[in-house]
Design a protein around this motif. Structure first.
Motif: not given
Length: 376
Positions: A304-308, A352-354, A368-371
């Motif tokens: 979460t610290n790297y999600c823009p 893909r930073s996470c 995320m795409k699959d969801f």
């Protein structure tokens, strides 16, 4: 039939849930009344006195059938439960209209038990918003004797339950929880039961066999159950697990045919709770079953610290795991709808930073795409 003491009343430990009644055909509205009448007669004859319906069950027809068939019996010989349909936010301004209609459909001057239905992420803010007057209206009906006992059912997280109880807990007399040996940890049922225990609120159980999933197990798990209790079916083991949770009052089962009803009533002729060793074996099975289809997120929150987009990735993974394991269902989509725009799986940009900092090496962008595809 086993009974539980509740405020001077004797409630059958097994209640007949009226969400999955037998059907004549493929339409959920087309209830087989003759079959249902036979089931109700057998249930009452064998000591079941708790019947649970709701506004939305069978597309609104469950309450009608409940009223038609149960009204053939003296009103003081059974307990009837229904619920305010807060799962639809459009109903929040219609509580008086809906409640009056429910009494009419159920052919009763009062409900023995009435619930705030499906407290969850999607509706918690509305339920707590005093402008709708849902709480005030239901309290007034309780004070007028049209509701004997007021409670709630919860499908949301532990935090959602806490929020609701922080505001209304002093008036809640019981709480309906999805509780079974698989969801004891998977859906935090244990923590919910503990919280309710601290507040002195008894637990009503829904989904004791998880919609049949704990009955139709793969052979290797059925074999394990047989080593535990060789003379009991998978359904019996599931109910014996419930019997080992002391806070439980009524256990509701949505029985859809006479055979299920007869089998479950026979189970509830005796109290045979699981031993601690047997419980631990079930929990190990549950962990194995859920892990096989689950992403191994430990909620370390490095991602979460790297999600823009500031997406709560661990929470999304938790919902994804539930959706995949349950082969769909309404829980995950309902929770996703409650997440603010811009922080849902559709907002992932796939940078893909996470993934670069994930200790478990989860392919988060692919998840995320699959969801997104799964909940379309």
């Amino acid at each position: 039939m086993l009974y539980k003491d509740f405020k001077g009343e004797k409630l059958s430990a097994l209640g007949l849930g009226m969400m999955r009644l037998p059907l004549k055909g493929s339409s959920d509205s087309d209830i087989d009344e003759a079959h249902t009448e036979r089931m109700i007669a057998y249930a009452i004859e064998h000591g079941v006195n708790y019947f649970d319906t709701a506004w939305g069950y069978h597309n609104g027809h469950s309450e009608i059938v409940a009223g038609k068939l149960l009204s053939k019996y003296p009103r003081d010989k059974y307990f009837l439960a229904s619920k305010f349909p807060g799962y639809d936010l459009g109903n929040m301004t219609k509580v008086n209209e809906i409640f009056a209609k429910q009494l009419e459909k159920c052919r009763t001057p009062y409900f023995d038990f009435y619930l705030f239905h499906n407290v969850c992420e999607m509706n918690i803010d509305a339920y707590l918003d005093e402008k709708y007057g849902v709480y005030d209206y239901l309290i007034a009906q309780r004070d007028a004797g049209k509701i004997k006992h007021l409670g709630l059912s919860v499908h949301g997280s532990l935090d959602i339950l806490k929020r609701f109880l922080d505001k209304y807990g002093k008036d809640m007399e019981f709480c309906q929880v999805q509780l079974n040996w698989l969801d004891w940890d998977f859906q935090e049922a244990k923590k919910k039961v503990e919280l309710l225990g601290e507040m002195g609120i008894p637990v009503w159980v829904m989904e004791p066999v998880r919609g049949g999933k704990l009955v139709n197990l793969p052979d290797k798990y059925l074999s394990k159950l047989k080593t535990m209790r060789k003379d009991e079916t998978a359904a019996e083991v599931a109910f014996r697990f419930i019997q080992s949770v002391p806070q439980v009052g009524v256990t509701l089962s949505g029985m859809s045919n006479f055979e299920q009803l007869a089998e479950n009533i026979k189970t509830y002729e005796a109290n045979k709770p699981l031993t601690e060793s047997e419980r631990e074996q079930l929990f190990a099975m549950a962990k194995e079953m859920t892990s096989a289809k689950s992403l191994p997120c430990t909620a370390c929150r490095y991602c979460t610290n790297y999600c823009p987009k500031n997406i709560d990735i661990p929470e999304i993974i938790k919902l994804y795991n539930e959706h995949v394991f349950s082969d769909g269902g309404f829980l995950a989509p309902m929770a996703l709808d409650a997440i603010e725009e811009g922080k849902r799986p559709t907002s992932c940009v796939g940078c893909r930073s996470c993934e670069a900092v994930c200790p478990q090496q989860i392919k988060i962008s692919e998840m995320m795409k699959d969801f997104v595809q799964k909940v379309k």
